[in-house]
Design a protein around this motif. Structure first.
Motif, PDB file in Angstrom:
ATOM      1  N   MET A   1       0.845  -1.192   0.000  1.00 57.17           N
ATOM      2  CA  MET A   1       0.000   0.000   0.000  1.00 57.17           C
ATOM      3  C   MET A   1       0.884   1.247   0.000  1.00 57.17           C
ATOM      4  SD  MET A   1      -3.362   0.856   0.466  1.00 57.17           S
ATOM      5  CE  MET A   1      -4.286   2.343   0.803  1.00 57.17           C
ATOM      6  N   TYR A   2       0.673   2.134  -0.973  1.00 61.23           N
ATOM      7  CA  TYR A   2       1.456   3.359  -1.070  1.00 61.23           C
ATOM      8  C   TYR A   2       0.698   4.467  -0.328  1.00 61.23           C
ATOM      9  CZ  TYR A   2       3.857   0.609  -4.561  1.00 61.23           C
ATOM     10  OH  TYR A   2       4.549  -0.394  -5.204  1.00 61.23           O
ATOM     11  N   LYS A   3       0.997   4.610   0.952  1.00 59.57           N
ATOM     12  CA  LYS A   3       0.292   5.582   1.778  1.00 59.57           C
ATOM     13  C   LYS A   3       0.779   6.986   1.458  1.00 59.57           C
ATOM     14  CE  LYS A   3      -0.584   2.418   5.623  1.00 59.57           C
ATOM     15  NZ  LYS A   3      -0.405   2.178   7.083  1.00 59.57           N
ATOM     16  N   PHE A   4      -0.119   7.942   1.638  1.00 60.22           N
ATOM     17  CA  PHE A   4       0.217   9.327   1.349  1.00 60.22           C
ATOM     18  C   PHE A   4       1.198   9.872   2.373  1.00 60.22           C
ATOM     19  CE2 PHE A   4      -0.616  13.900   1.982  1.00 60.22           C
ATOM     20  CZ  PHE A   4      -0.199  14.342   0.737  1.00 60.22           C
ATOM     21  N   ASN A   5       2.188  10.600   1.875  1.00 56.52           N
ATOM     22  CA  ASN A   5       3.175  11.258   2.722  1.00 56.52           C
ATOM     23  C   ASN A   5       3.228  12.730   2.296  1.00 56.52           C
ATOM     24  OD1 ASN A   5       5.408  12.305   4.017  1.00 56.52           O
ATOM     25  ND2 ASN A   5       6.749  10.575   3.564  1.00 56.52           N
ATOM     26  N   PRO A   6       2.787  13.660   3.144  1.00 55.54           N
ATOM     27  CA  PRO A   6       2.751  15.070   2.735  1.00 55.54           C
ATOM     28  C   PRO A   6       4.118  15.657   2.399  1.00 55.54           C
ATOM     29  CG  PRO A   6       2.373  14.847   5.099  1.00 55.54           C
ATOM     30  CD  PRO A   6       2.305  13.470   4.519  1.00 55.54           C
ATOM     31  N   LYS A   7       5.187  15.024   2.860  1.00 48.73           N
ATOM     32  CA  LYS A   7       6.524  15.544   2.613  1.00 48.73           C
ATOM     33  C   LYS A   7       7.135  15.032   1.309  1.00 48.73           C
ATOM     34  CE  LYS A   7       7.583  16.061   7.551  1.00 48.73           C
ATOM     35  NZ  LYS A   7       8.520  15.700   8.642  1.00 48.73           N
ATOM     36  N   VAL A   8       6.472  14.078   0.678  1.00 47.92           N
ATOM     37  CA  VAL A   8       7.010  13.451  -0.539  1.00 47.92           C
ATOM     38  C   VAL A   8       5.919  13.389  -1.602  1.00 47.92           C
ATOM     39  CG1 VAL A   8       8.036  11.376  -1.532  1.00 47.92           C
ATOM     40  CG2 VAL A   8       8.608  12.043   0.814  1.00 47.92           C
ATOM     41  N   ILE A   9       6.246  13.804  -2.821  1.00 46.16           N
ATOM     42  CA  ILE A   9       5.322  13.671  -3.942  1.00 46.16           C
ATOM     43  C   ILE A   9       5.673  12.373  -4.652  1.00 46.16           C
ATOM     44  CG2 ILE A   9       4.502  14.671  -6.108  1.00 46.16           C
ATOM     45  CD1 ILE A   9       5.258  17.394  -5.050  1.00 46.16           C
ATOM     46  N   ARG A  10       4.798  11.391  -4.549  1.00 41.93           N
ATOM     47  CA  ARG A  10       5.056  10.088  -5.153  1.00 41.93           C
ATOM     48  C   ARG A  10       4.368  10.004  -6.518  1.00 41.93           C
ATOM     49  NH1 ARG A  10       4.382   7.456   0.217  1.00 41.93           N
ATOM     50  NH2 ARG A  10       6.471   6.863   0.925  1.00 41.93           N
ATOM     51  N   VAL A  11       5.112   9.518  -7.498  1.00 45.27           N
ATOM     52  CA  VAL A  11       4.598   9.377  -8.859  1.00 45.27           C
ATOM     53  C   VAL A  11       4.893   7.965  -9.346  1.00 45.27           C
ATOM     54  CG1 VAL A  11       4.823  10.163 -11.258  1.00 45.27           C
ATOM     55  CG2 VAL A  11       4.877  11.827  -9.382  1.00 45.27           C
ATOM     56  N   GLY A  12       3.849   7.251  -9.754  1.00 45.23           N
ATOM     57  CA  GLY A  12       4.044   5.940 -10.340  1.00 45.23           C
ATOM     58  C   GLY A  12       4.675   6.069 -11.715  1.00 45.23           C
ATOM     59  N   ILE A  13       5.390   5.048 -12.148  1.00 44.28           N
ATOM     60  CA  ILE A  13       6.060   5.117 -13.452  1.00 44.28           C
ATOM     61  C   ILE A  13       6.341   3.710 -13.963  1.00 44.28           C
ATOM     62  CG2 ILE A  13       8.375   5.207 -12.441  1.00 44.28           C
ATOM     63  CD1 ILE A  13       9.141   7.185 -14.693  1.00 44.28           C
ATOM     64  N   SER A  14       6.216   3.538 -15.259  1.00 50.48           N
ATOM     65  CA  SER A  14       6.602   2.262 -15.869  1.00 50.48           C
ATOM     66  C   SER A  14       8.093   2.046 -15.611  1.00 50.48           C
ATOM     67  CB  SER A  14       6.323   2.289 -17.368  1.00 50.48           C
ATOM     68  OG  SER A  14       4.930   2.366 -17.620  1.00 50.48           O
ATOM     69  N   GLY A  15       8.438   0.882 -15.090  1.00 49.37           N
ATOM     70  CA  GLY A  15       9.808   0.622 -14.671  1.00 49.37           C
ATOM     71  C   GLY A  15      10.837   0.855 -15.759  1.00 49.37           C
ATOM     72  N   CYS A  16      10.488   0.542 -17.016  1.00 43.43           N
ATOM     73  CA  CYS A  16      11.457   0.699 -18.103  1.00 43.43           C
ATOM     74  C   CYS A  16      11.860   2.149 -18.302  1.00 43.43           C
ATOM     75  CB  CYS A  16      10.882   0.138 -19.403  1.00 43.43           C
ATOM     76  SG  CYS A  16       9.345   0.905 -19.945  1.00 43.43           S
ATOM     77  N   LEU A  17      10.993   3.098 -17.909  1.00 40.00           N
ATOM     78  CA  LEU A  17      11.290   4.521 -18.098  1.00 40.00           C
ATOM     79  C   LEU A  17      12.333   5.024 -17.104  1.00 40.00           C
ATOM     80  CD1 LEU A  17       7.700   5.917 -18.770  1.00 40.00           C
ATOM     81  CD2 LEU A  17       9.419   5.158 -20.428  1.00 40.00           C
ATOM     82  N   THR A  18      12.561   4.258 -16.040  1.00 46.81           N
ATOM     83  CA  THR A  18      13.581   4.647 -15.058  1.00 46.81           C
ATOM     84  C   THR A  18      14.929   4.009 -15.376  1.00 46.81           C
ATOM     85  OG1 THR A  18      13.142   2.818 -13.536  1.00 46.81           O
ATOM     86  CG2 THR A  18      11.802   4.814 -13.278  1.00 46.81           C
ATOM     87  N   GLY A  19      14.973   3.216 -16.446  1.00 43.94           N
ATOM     88  CA  GLY A  19      16.222   2.547 -16.810  1.00 43.94           C
ATOM     89  C   GLY A  19      16.283   1.097 -16.391  1.00 43.94           C
ATOM     90  N   GLN A  20      15.249   0.595 -15.743  1.00 45.71           N
ATOM     91  CA  GLN A  20      15.246  -0.811 -15.358  1.00 45.71           C
ATOM     92  C   GLN A  20      15.163  -1.688 -16.616  1.00 45.71           C
ATOM     93  OE1 GLN A  20      12.030  -1.520 -12.612  1.00 45.71           O
ATOM     94  NE2 GLN A  20      12.954  -0.319 -10.960  1.00 45.71           N
ATOM     95  N   PRO A  21      15.983  -2.727 -16.716  1.00 42.77           N
ATOM     96  CA  PRO A  21      15.988  -3.592 -17.902  1.00 42.77           C
ATOM     97  C   PRO A  21      14.845  -4.603 -17.865  1.00 42.77           C
ATOM     98  CG  PRO A  21      17.609  -4.370 -16.349  1.00 42.77           C
ATOM     99  CD  PRO A  21      17.018  -3.116 -15.743  1.00 42.77           C
TER     100      PRO A  21
END
Length: 320
Positions: A1-21
């Motif tokens: 569960m990705y709980k909300f954290n007011p100090k951090v802006i969390r953004v989901g992303i397709s793993g390949c876009l971060t460089g993951q093979p």
């Protein structure tokens, strides 16, 4: 569960876009904007639905197949992975309330938002008319979540719009985290007046009318808050035209008519006009307004999100 954290802006992303093979061929599609620029201001949550359902890498590629009107996802070896991708999308979407945005891999049969290639079951021809199986479930379950594809983020206007929505939704999530009150809701709307006006003037009026009477509190306030954020995110999804930006800039200019000299008023008016004519970028009149605001403080204008909707270091208003 990705709980909300007011100090951090969390953004989901397709793993390949971060460089993951994690692509079918063992490669990736690393996004320079995401990893080199946006990552400084957000915390990415990388996911690959195809890896998550156990396909591994390298793996047979997946195609969307139109089978008598039903869109199926099949591997090159004929394995039907439609249900697995759909179930994973439905499962994960329930855990994304702590996210403020999501960046998907374009053209992917699992993650593409639009124009994904769909093949005819007969084997004759295809059309770019599909949506990735995982992406479709995410969009259905999280209609308020700002979504964008990596390819579309190369467009300056779309990029600025997406990041604006991410920061706006996080701001709203902070409000709900602190606790909803009528005063906080009205103050929130007040701060977003000119940003909403720029994106969709009619929506600004409707949302203002929605909050015009908050005397009946408790459950009614919750309903109004839900309607408000739905209307706000829909409004912000509209790209801002030069005409609308110019209209807002001229409204802001009006706050300084008594404070500025004749020369300064003419300079500001000329800068706004040059923006409207496409000679200067939006940042030019914005910087000038900020300069005059520093010299002639105005608490109401200082609170306006329109002047600072996202970190200036992202340089998002340089190209629009």
């Amino acid at each position: 569960m990705y709980k909300f954290n007011p100090k951090v802006i969390r953004v989901g992303i397709s793993g390949c876009l971060t460089g993951q093979p994690v692509r079918f061929d063992g490669g990736h599609k690393r996004s320079h904007f995401c990893t080199e620029q946006l990552a400084e201001f957000v915390e990415f949550v990388p996911l690959c639905p195809e890896m998550a359902i156990g396909l591994g890498t390298p793996r047979p590629s997946i195609r969307l197949i139109n089978q008598d009107g039903d869109i199926l996802a099949q591997t090159a070896k004929g394995q039907d992975v439609t249900a697995a991708l759909r179930d994973y999308g439905q499962k994960m979407a329930t855990q994304f309330d702590g996210l403020s945005g999501y960046i998907l891999c374009a053209k992917s049969p699992s993650c593409g938002m639009e124009r994904v290639r769909v093949y005819h079951d007969s084997g004759k021809g295809n059309a770019r008319e599909g949506t990735g199986i995982y992406a479709a479930e995410l969009m259905r379950a999280q209609p308020l979540l700002p979504l964008e594809e990596d390819g579309r983020l190369n467009d300056a206007t779309l990029r600025e719009n997406f990041v604006t929505r991410v920061f706006a939704l996080h701001d709203w999530q902070c409000l709900r985290h602190e606790g909803l009150t009528a005063a906080r809701l009205i103050a929130f709307h007040s701060r977003y007046k000119y940003l909403l006006m720029a994106h969709h003037r009619d929506s600004y009026r409707r949302l203002g009318n929605l909050l015009s009477d908050l005397s009946d509190l408790s459950v009614a306030l919750e309903h109004k808050a839900d309607a408000y954020i739905e209307g706000m995110m829909q409004a912000l999804s509209n790209n801002v035209s030069r005409t609308n930006h110019t209209n807002v800039l001229q409204h802001l200019q009006g706050y300084f008519k008594q404070e500025l000299s004749s020369r300064q008023r003419q300079e500001l008016a000329r800068t706004i006009h040059q923006y409207r004519e496409g000679i200067l970028p939006l940042l030019a009149p914005i910087i000038l307004l900020r300069h005059y605001l520093a010299e002639h403080p105005n608490d109401y204008l200082h609170r306006q999100v329109y002047l600072n909707p996202h970190p200036e270091a992202l340089r998002l208003r340089y190209g629009i």
